[in-house]
Design a protein around this motif. Structure first.
Motif, PDB file in Angstrom:
ATOM      1  N   THR A  25       0.117 -11.435  13.252  1.00 49.41           N
ATOM      2  CA  THR A  25       1.851 -11.788  13.159  1.00 49.41           C
ATOM      3  C   THR A  25       1.480 -12.133  11.451  1.00 49.41           C
ATOM      4  N   HIS A  26       0.690 -12.056  10.400  1.00 47.66           N
ATOM      5  CA  HIS A  26       0.435 -11.217   9.386  1.00 47.66           C
ATOM      6  C   HIS A  26       1.126 -10.008   9.223  1.00 47.66           C
ATOM      7  N   VAL A  27       0.519  -9.320  10.134  1.00 45.11           N
ATOM      8  CA  VAL A  27       0.919  -7.920  10.131  1.00 45.11           C
ATOM      9  C   VAL A  27       2.090  -7.580  10.037  1.00 45.11           C
ATOM     10  N   LEU A  28       2.519  -8.044  11.003  1.00 46.78           N
ATOM     11  CA  LEU A  28       4.080  -7.958  11.588  1.00 46.78           C
ATOM     12  C   LEU A  28       5.008  -8.447  10.545  1.00 46.78           C
ATOM     13  N   THR A  29       4.337  -9.445  10.256  1.00 49.22           N
ATOM     14  CA  THR A  29       4.933 -10.441   8.422  1.00 49.22           C
ATOM     15  C   THR A  29       5.484  -8.915   7.693  1.00 49.22           C
ATOM     16  N   ALA A  30       3.932  -8.515   7.349  1.00 51.05           N
ATOM     17  CA  ALA A  30       3.841  -7.333   6.380  1.00 51.05           C
ATOM     18  C   ALA A  30       4.837  -6.387   6.625  1.00 51.05           C
ATOM     19  N   PHE A  31       4.951  -5.505   7.890  1.00 54.55           N
ATOM     20  CA  PHE A  31       6.250  -4.733   8.287  1.00 54.55           C
ATOM     21  C   PHE A  31       7.528  -5.724   8.021  1.00 54.55           C
ATOM     22  N   ALA A  32       7.583  -6.517   8.505  1.00 51.64           N
ATOM     23  CA  ALA A  32       9.490  -6.938   8.149  1.00 51.64           C
ATOM     24  C   ALA A  32       9.595  -6.979   6.450  1.00 51.64           C
ATOM     25  N   LEU A  33       8.615  -7.361   5.840  1.00 50.96           N
ATOM     26  CA  LEU A  33       8.868  -6.740   4.904  1.00 50.96           C
ATOM     27  C   LEU A  33       8.569  -6.152   4.052  1.00 50.96           C
ATOM     28  N   SER A  34       7.800  -4.586   4.318  1.00 50.62           N
ATOM     29  CA  SER A  34       7.650  -3.388   4.457  1.00 50.62           C
ATOM     30  C   SER A  34       9.316  -3.162   4.117  1.00 50.62           C
ATOM     31  N   GLU A  35       9.871  -3.208   5.423  1.00 53.96           N
ATOM     32  CA  GLU A  35      10.783  -2.794   6.001  1.00 53.96           C
ATOM     33  C   GLU A  35      12.240  -3.168   4.945  1.00 53.96           C
ATOM     34  N   GLN A  36      12.558  -4.056   4.402  1.00 52.63           N
ATOM     35  CA  GLN A  36      13.465  -4.952   3.929  1.00 52.63           C
ATOM     36  C   GLN A  36      13.402  -4.519   2.397  1.00 52.63           C
ATOM     37  N   GLY A  37      12.424  -3.592   2.428  1.00 56.10           N
ATOM     38  CA  GLY A  37      11.448  -2.967   0.688  1.00 56.10           C
ATOM     39  C   GLY A  37      10.928  -4.106  -0.317  1.00 56.10           C
TER      40      GLY A  37
END
Length: 924
Positions: free
Chosen positions: A750-762
């Motif tokens: 879940t933390h990995v996916l959270t990081a992924f979402a943050l990276s998608e939004q820059g």
């Protein structure tokens, strides 16, 4: 307006006021010839491209055709005649007095009785004078050769008429003088040889007659490997007996014209008609046999009649024979060949007393009568080859058209028949067919409703005819009301019931179903439980709980009965209305529990096969543990990329069908196994619907951890679509469930996916914090693939923050775990390293890394990701001042996504096209 005339019986020419018009190059004259040869009927753009380029039309073919038509119009403009643009093509209306082929047809039409032999000979000579040389002279290509041969055949047949009339009138010397030159033109026309030999014999030149027979006998054996036709052999026998007055086999007393009327409503089928013409043109000397096969209601008879009428008057002057063989329908027995021959022989002028009793003798007499004639025979609705074989000519140049629901393989093998399989028409053709019945104005006024009608009828011509007739009879009803009725009846055939069984879709399909063996009938009912769009042999075997080899045999029987179509190798499809019919029959015959077991086996097949493919493709442990599959379920051992590429449409429909029918555990687990593939392909619209269906199923099933796992999928969708706040809502809810349950591995994920979402939004700094947190939480016991993924993600975030040295270090550490990475994750890591190396100023290592990433993506079927990596590589080259290499990389990327599906590919196409300042490819 000047008088304009056109000619194709020689070089393609046109004259205005007696002066020739300059028609341009051969290609332009080919376009005019193709329009003229349709004799007032519409010539489609497709026919014109086929005439010019056969099967290798260039990208701008349609534009070129329009240019040629425009130039021809300019040539004709001063005369007042034009080529009209009509729906789907062009037409030029030239009367009999202005077109040499029309004049020829007029002169070769039968004279009213009583017409003397001299009158017939005179008319034939006038007809032959319309030829100015070799037909279509100066035109090259397959189309020109095919039509030149057809026109030359008409010329040869007219010579035969001429010389038969000359002999009947007693003008033997004239015939003997003229025939050798004509025979030189048409050396394989045995009727001309027969007339020449007869003329020699009847004038006492017995030796010359026998020598002429030996000459043609030798020619046929050496060149074609055949014996002379029965009429020639009989003439030879009688000459050897010194019979003073042998006659050629007389023409039939009547010229039968048995074809039923052409369909009043016929639209489209341009490609099928072209294919039929090609199949016909491919036949060498001897009769041609073309089988038109397809499911009930697909329009075989309409197609056959339309094609037959188009050919009959132009190429088959011997007449037409027709029989409905009653192979499928509300009949006790199919029509026997003996009965058909009885009717055919009478139509050919044989008296009832002269018809032999034995089938073999009837067939022999029929073949003798057709041996030197050019007839068209339509055998409609055949069930087996045995119904047809005795109805075929043995020699001559006749055409036999056979329609059948099956593919009658025995007929193809035993006779060399050509096969044309009809599918339901495409959208535009189906719309034209419906509009012709319901009214063009109504369809134009309610386009959306008309589209609904097409889809709900499966574009099946019979169903469209039924609904079109209803619309025509109910002009007070809007099409939207008719479409609403069809929606209400969706999945059933109630909207297509009719008192006349020939127009009742269920009745028509039942005739095919009744022809099946018991095993195939049961398999048909069970396979109709598959929701579509197509299925593999493994999926079918799982549903039937039979071995794959046995299943293939049953599939072949269903294909032969036209209840199933193998639309590409190893993939079978059931038409929507056929599926509805199978459902109705199954409800009557099969217990509910049995039907449920069949459907469960189907879901088990997709779940287990998908789980295995997902695990192999992405190389990670699967957190879901399905129940054991039911006995009989097949788990294929295939390449995971190829499996997903072929099966993901069927897997998605199975997922939604599982959710609709209460198989919630299957539904949410199927949404899990398809998730990463859809994300990898950039098919986010499909990803969204699948994850929403999976989440709803998990909620209904009351499994909190299952719900949380489906929230991951929803978070990925929201991130990809730019809806980041909602993505974080799903991730926080999932994290709470996993922390409460103590599922440490799921917390890390879940933390990995959270990081992924943050990276998608820059927000790269926050993303990097989460990636570092996941590395700390995972520890040494983490699966190497998960650790490598986190390292690569951290490297990418560092690179985006300008920390290139950290990025290179993390990416190289991740690559040390390459053996545990899936091809797509390995490619992503090489892509990261390439970006970071360029950032450090190491363009050589950067280029090498990017190329490794691109090659991996391409090799493993991810064109959109390969294009994205190429675009990043190109931008790095641009920054390094290597603009020419950058442009090459951009073009390579654009080529990769030119025909790819999904919003990711579409977005890349638009962005790369803007970068290159070029229009979107393929008119997008």
């Amino acid at each position: 307006m000047q008088h304009v005339s056109f000619g194709v019986l020689g070089p393609v020419e046109a004259w205005a006021g007696g002066h020739p018009l300059r028609l341009g190059p051969p290609q332009q004259r080919t376009v005019l010839a193709a329009i003229l040869l349709n004799e007032g009927a519409v010539t489609s753009t497709g026919e014109l491209t086929e005439a010019l380029w056969a099967h290798e039309a260039p990208a701008g073919a349609v534009k070129t055709v329009r240019t040629y038509v425009s130039r021809l119009r300019a040539v004709l403009a001063p005369t007042g005649v034009t080529i009209e643009s009509v729906a789907r093509g062009y037409v030029l209306r030239a009367g009999p007095d202005s077109f040499d082929l029309s004049r020829f047809r007029e002169l070769t039409a039968p004279l009213p009785a009583p017409a003397s032999a001299a009158d017939r000979a005179d008319r034939a000579r006038q007809a032959l004078e319309t030829f100015r040389g070799e037909p279509l002279a100066g035109l090259d290509g397959v189309w020109a050769e095919t039509h030149r041969a057809q026109l030359s055949s008409l010329r040869a047949a007219t010579y035969e008429t001429l010389f038969a009339a000359e002999l009947e009138a007693g003008h033997h010397a004239r015939a003997i003088a003229e025939l050798p030159a004509v025979i030189k033109q048409f050396p394989f026309r045995e009727r001309l040889r027969e007339l020449h030999i007869l003329a020699l014999h009847q004038t006492g030149s017995r030796a010359e007659a026998l020598a002429a027979y030996r000459s043609v006998e030798r020619l046929l054996r050496e060149e074609l490997g055949i014996e002379p036709m029965p009429a020639l052999q009989e003439l030879h026998r009688r000459m050897l007996q010194n019979d003073p007055g042998p006659e050629p086999l007389p023409a039939p007393a009547t010229r039968p014209a048995q074809l039923p009327p052409a369909p009043a409503v016929f639209a489209g089928r341009d490609s099928e008609l072209r294919r039929a013409d090609e199949l016909l043109a491919a036949f060498g000397p001897g009769p041609a046999i073309v089988v038109i096969a397809g499911m009930g209601g697909v329009g075989k008879t309409s197609m056959a009649l339309h094609w037959a009428h188009r050919l009959a008057s132009r190429h088959y002057d011997g007449g037409q024979l027709y029989a409905d063989l009653r192979g499928y329908g509300p009949y006790d027995e199919p029509l026997s060949p003996a009965d058909v021959l009885d009717g055919f022989l009478q139509a050919l002028g044989v008296t009832t007393a002269g018809i032999p009793g034995r089938l073999a003798d009837r067939a022999a007499l029929f073949r003798s009568l057709l041996a030197d004639r050019r007839m068209l025979i339509l055998l409609d609705n055949a069930a087996t080859a045995d119904q047809v074989l005795d109805l075929l000519p043995g020699a001559g140049t006749s055409l036999v058209i056979v329609t059948s629901r099956g593919t009658v393989p025995d007929l193809v093998v035993r006779t060399g028949a050509a096969m044309l399989v009809l599918r339901p028409p495409d959208h535009d053709e189906a719309l034209a067919l419906f509009a012709a019945r319901a009214g063009h104005d109504r369809v134009r006024a309610e386009r959306a409703a008309a589209r609904d009608v097409l889809e709900l009828s499966g574009r099946l011509p019979l169903a469209l005819a039924v609904i079109g007739a209803r619309a025509a009879a109910s002009t007070h009803l809007p099409l939207s009301a008719i479409a609403a009725d069809l929606h209400a009846a969706s999945g059933t055939l109630s909207a297509f019931r009719r008192p006349d069984a020939a127009f009742d879709v269920a009745a028509v399909l039942s005739w095919s179903y009744r022809s099946l063996s018991d095993s195939a009938a049961e398999a048909f009912r069970q396979l109709c439980l598959h929701p579509g769009p197509d299925l593999s042999a493994d999926a079918a075997a799982s549903m039937l709980a039979r071995p794959v080899a046995e299943t293939r045999g049953l599939l072949a029987e269903l294909v032969a009965a036209a209840l199933l179509t193998e639309h590409r190798p190893g993939r079978w499809v059931v038409h929507d209305l056929v599926r509805a019919y199978g459902h109705e029959v199954g409800l009557d015959l099969d217990p509910p529990q049995q039907r449920e077991e069949v459907f469960r086996r189907l879901l088990d097949h997709y779940l287990y096969a998908g789980r295995t493919a997902n695990s192999r493709l992405f190389r990670r442990r699967e957190p879901i543990v399905p129940d054991l599959p039911a006995p009989g379920v097949i788990e294929p051992d295939t390449d995971p990329v190829a499996w997903f590429d072929a099966e993901h449409p069927a897997l998605l429909t199975a997922l939604h069908a599982a959710a609709q029918q209460g198989f919630d555990r299957h539904a949410w687990q199927l949404s899990w196994v398809i998730r990463d593939y859809l994300n990898r392909q950039g098919l986010w619209h499909l990803l969204q619907t699948s994850q929403e269906a999976g989440y709803a199923a998990a909620v209904r099933g009351g499994e909190p951890r299952a719900e949380a796992r489906t929230m991951w999928g929803l978070a990925i969708v929201e991130s990809k679509l730019g809806r980041y706040p909602q993505a974080h809502v799903w991730l926080r809810r999932a994290l709470a469930v996993f922390e409460e349950s103590g599922d440490r591995e799921a917390v890390v994920r879940t933390h990995v996916l959270t990081a992924f979402a943050l990276s998608e939004q820059g927000d790269w700094a926050a993303a990097l914090d989460h990636y570092r947190l996941t590395l700390a939480l995972s520890g040494t016991g983490t699966h190497p693939a998960e650790r490598a993924g986190a390292l690569n993600a951290a490297a990418w975030a560092s690179a985006k923050l300008g920390r290139y040295a950290d990025a290179v270090a993390d990416a190289r550490t991740a690559l040390e775990l390459a053996a545990h990475l899936s091809p797509s994750r390995l490619a992503a890591t090489w892509d990261t390293l390439g970006y970071a190396c360029f950032g450090l100023g190491d363009a050589v290592e950067g280029a090498k890394s990017y190329r490794r990433a691109i090659e991996l993506y391409r090799r493993h079927g991810a064109p959109a990701l390969a294009a994205e990596s190429l675009r990043s590589f190109a931008s790095m080259l641009d920054r390094a001042g290597r603009s020419n290499e950058a442009d090459e990389a951009y073009w390579e990327a654009l080529t990769l996504v030119a025909g790819a599906d999904g919003p990711h590919a579409a977005q890349l196409r638009a962005e790369i096209s803007r970068t290159l300042a070029v229009p979107l490819p393929f008119g997008q």
